[in-house]
Scaffold this motif. Structure first.
Motif, PDB file in Angstrom:
ATOM      1  N   ALA A  88      -3.739  10.612  -1.801  1.00 48.32           N
ATOM      2  CA  ALA A  88      -3.792   9.482  -0.862  1.00 48.32           C
ATOM      3  C   ALA A  88      -2.773   8.406  -1.215  1.00 48.32           C
ATOM      4  CB  ALA A  88      -5.192   8.876  -0.853  1.00 48.32           C
ATOM      5  N   GLY A  89      -1.921   8.663  -2.225  1.00 48.47           N
ATOM      6  CA  GLY A  89      -0.885   7.708  -2.594  1.00 48.47           C
ATOM      7  C   GLY A  89      -1.372   6.573  -3.465  1.00 48.47           C
ATOM      8  N   ASP A 112      -0.124  -6.745  -3.360  1.00 48.98           N
ATOM      9  CA  ASP A 112      -0.424  -8.173  -3.215  1.00 48.98           C
ATOM     10  C   ASP A 112      -0.977  -8.800  -4.494  1.00 48.98           C
ATOM     11  OD1 ASP A 112      -2.984  -7.197  -3.357  1.00 48.98           O
ATOM     12  OD2 ASP A 112      -3.660  -8.056  -1.456  1.00 48.98           O
ATOM     13  N   GLY A 113      -1.000  -8.046  -5.584  1.00 47.93           N
ATOM     14  CA  GLY A 113      -1.453  -8.582  -6.860  1.00 47.93           C
ATOM     15  C   GLY A 113      -2.913  -8.337  -7.162  1.00 47.93           C
ATOM     16  N   ASP A 139      -5.136   0.590   1.612  1.00 46.30           N
ATOM     17  CA  ASP A 139      -4.580   0.379   2.954  1.00 46.30           C
ATOM     18  C   ASP A 139      -4.443  -1.120   3.245  1.00 46.30           C
ATOM     19  OD1 ASP A 139      -4.426   3.077   3.473  1.00 46.30           O
ATOM     20  OD2 ASP A 139      -6.330   3.171   4.552  1.00 46.30           O
ATOM     21  N   ARG A 140      -5.413  -1.905   2.792  1.00 45.69           N
ATOM     22  CA  ARG A 140      -5.385  -3.341   3.066  1.00 45.69           C
ATOM     23  C   ARG A 140      -4.449  -4.110   2.131  1.00 45.69           C
ATOM     24  NH1 ARG A 140     -11.009  -2.600   2.969  1.00 45.69           N
ATOM     25  NH2 ARG A 140     -11.211  -3.870   1.078  1.00 45.69           N
ATOM     26  N   HIS A 141      -4.355  -3.675   0.898  1.00 48.21           N
ATOM     27  CA  HIS A 141      -3.676  -4.482  -0.112  1.00 48.21           C
ATOM     28  C   HIS A 141      -2.332  -3.910  -0.574  1.00 48.21           C
ATOM     29  CE1 HIS A 141      -7.123  -7.208  -0.607  1.00 48.21           C
ATOM     30  NE2 HIS A 141      -7.843  -6.126  -0.347  1.00 48.21           N
ATOM     31  N   GLY A 142      -1.973  -2.717  -0.122  1.00 42.66           N
ATOM     32  CA  GLY A 142      -0.639  -2.188  -0.391  1.00 42.66           C
ATOM     33  C   GLY A 142      -0.572  -1.265  -1.593  1.00 42.66           C
ATOM     34  N   VAL A 201      10.573  -1.552  -3.072  1.00 42.80           N
ATOM     35  CA  VAL A 201      11.024  -2.373  -1.940  1.00 42.80           C
ATOM     36  C   VAL A 201      10.322  -1.932  -0.663  1.00 42.80           C
ATOM     37  CG1 VAL A 201      13.001  -3.000  -0.506  1.00 42.80           C
ATOM     38  CG2 VAL A 201      13.262  -2.898  -2.992  1.00 42.80           C
ATOM     39  N   VAL A 202      10.222  -0.621  -0.460  1.00 44.11           N
ATOM     40  CA  VAL A 202       9.553  -0.099   0.732  1.00 44.11           C
ATOM     41  C   VAL A 202       8.066  -0.468   0.711  1.00 44.11           C
ATOM     42  CG1 VAL A 202       8.865   2.021   1.929  1.00 44.11           C
ATOM     43  CG2 VAL A 202      11.209   1.768   1.078  1.00 44.11           C
ATOM     44  N   ALA A 203       7.421  -0.406  -0.460  1.00 43.93           N
ATOM     45  CA  ALA A 203       6.005  -0.758  -0.556  1.00 43.93           C
ATOM     46  C   ALA A 203       5.782  -2.218  -0.181  1.00 43.93           C
ATOM     47  CB  ALA A 203       5.494  -0.491  -1.970  1.00 43.93           C
TER      48      ALA A 203
END
Length: 384
Positions: free
Chosen positions: A89-90, A110-111, A180-183, A369-371
């Motif tokens: 799922a990455g 997002d930390g 999904d929400r936080h990257g 960068v893409v993330a």
């Protein structure tokens, strides 16, 4: 008098409580979980596919036995089972706690961060109540805890239905939804151990010339193309330690012996533009739909990427010559990359990529960068 199914099950459960493990008696010795579907279930023991966390067979108590062992059966461990699905799922986690890990953690773009752990039907062999390395067959609970970038707990969930398939699926869904929400953050690349070539005086001479001239000499292929090459030996006796790259995708397309390389005198400040790290990274950022701008400061050169929410990224590189900060040096002179994120709320994050491989470092830089762009939004091309 024959033993009833209930008596056989009770005997196995009693043995398990005493420290034995219940396994299939068919010669495979696979651990099984006591998960009866109802009070009269004649096949109360579940055999799992560890990678998917699903039941693939059920067994009667008569087809199971016990074994006394300290083996971890890592292929059937909760950590291996859950991590396999999170990786697909990455979501990439790292073990923490004891040397073998009692929990797994991941940090998001997002930390914020997330920790998951579990508990078996008994404390593990080292006395810990919480562990992620016990067998699926000894699962009792799974737990997720989420924290914000200040370390404050924002969410905690416990999954304890008594069924590993349901609990692990719920855990994976929870972690995936949070990602999904936080990257999602890319997988971390480990630095390569330094390698010194033995018995290769030609490479030693090439490296000495490059070091002494500090940019005035470049190592290139010893042919009409004169393409820059990177010194990236794979072993101490690597017969082809010099890597030739495809700058468009940052992958090695050929390897060269030291005798197939030569020095090229280059006037300071001139570059082989097609093989600069800037052009190599540009191509992949453009393909990902990310706009960027070139900048200068007193420390050297850098690339700036503005994000849709007002945050920004800057990146640059360090050359093999030491403190030379640049994005215009060639792939062959790459040492490391630095990526800095500045949020619109003032949050700052620094990433460094210095594995010793341009392929690994450049792909990690692009992935980060893409993330960030996926999470905070791609900014439109600036108007001129």
């Amino acid at each position: 008098m024959s033993t009833s199914p209930n008596d056989a099950t009770a005997a196995l459960l009693a043995a398990r409580t005493s420290g034995l493990r219940v396994i299939t008696s068919d010669g495979r010795g696979i651990p099984v979980a006591h998960e009866p579907r109802d009070a009269a279930d004649r096949e109360p023991w579940a055999e799992y596919n560890a990678r998917t966390g699903t039941v693939i067979r059920r067994h009667s108590s008569a087809s199971c036995t016990t074994v006394q062992t300290t083996a971890r059966w890592m292929q059937w461990s909760v950590s291996r089972s859950v991590s396999a699905r999170l990786t697909r799922a990455g979501v990439h986690c790292a073990y923490e706690g004891r040397a073998d890990g009692t929990r797994a953690t991941t940090t998001f773009v997002d930390g914020s961060s997330l920790t998951w752990t579990g508990a078996g039907i008994r404390a593990d062999v080292q006395g810990d109540d919480f562990t992620i390395h016990h067998s699926i067959s000894e699962h009792r609970i799974l737990r997720v805890q989420c924290t914000d970038d200040d370390g404050d707990i924002t969410e905690q969930q416990t999954f304890a239905t008594g069924n590993y398939a349901d609990d692990s699926a719920a855990l994976v869904a929870c972690v995936t939804a949070y990602a999904d929400r936080h990257g999602r953050t890319p997988r971390a690349e480990e630095p390569l151990p330094p390698i010194v070539l033995e018995g290769d005086p030609v490479s030693a001479t090439l490296l000495k010339a490059r070091s002494q001239e500090k940019g005035a000499v470049r190592i290139v292929t010893n042919d009409d193309r004169m393409l820059p090459v990177a010194y990236e030996p794979r072993t101490s006796d690597d017969p082809t330690p010099w890597a030739e790259y495809d700058p468009a995708d940052g992958t090695v397309v050929g390897r060269r012996r030291s005798l197939e390389c030569a020095t090229l005198d280059v006037e300071r400040g001139t570059v082989t533009e097609g093989w600069t790290v800037a052009r190599s990274i540009y191509a992949r950022l453009e393909e990902a739909g990310i706009e960027f701008a070139f900048g200068n400061d007193s420390g050297g050169t850098y690339i700036r990427v503005a994000l849709a929410d007002g945050s920004e990224l800057t990146w640059n590189g360090v050359t093999v010559h030491g403190n030379d900060v640049s994005v215009l040096h060639t792939i062959g002179e790459h040492r490391s990359f630095v990526l800095d994120f500045t949020g619109r709320d003032g949050r700052e994050v620094n990433h460094q990529f210095a594995t010793g491989s341009y392929a690994a470092d450049s792909s990690a830089l692009v992935a980060w960068v893409v993330a960030y762009a996926d999470h905070y939004g791609r900014a439109p091309r600036p108007l001129h």
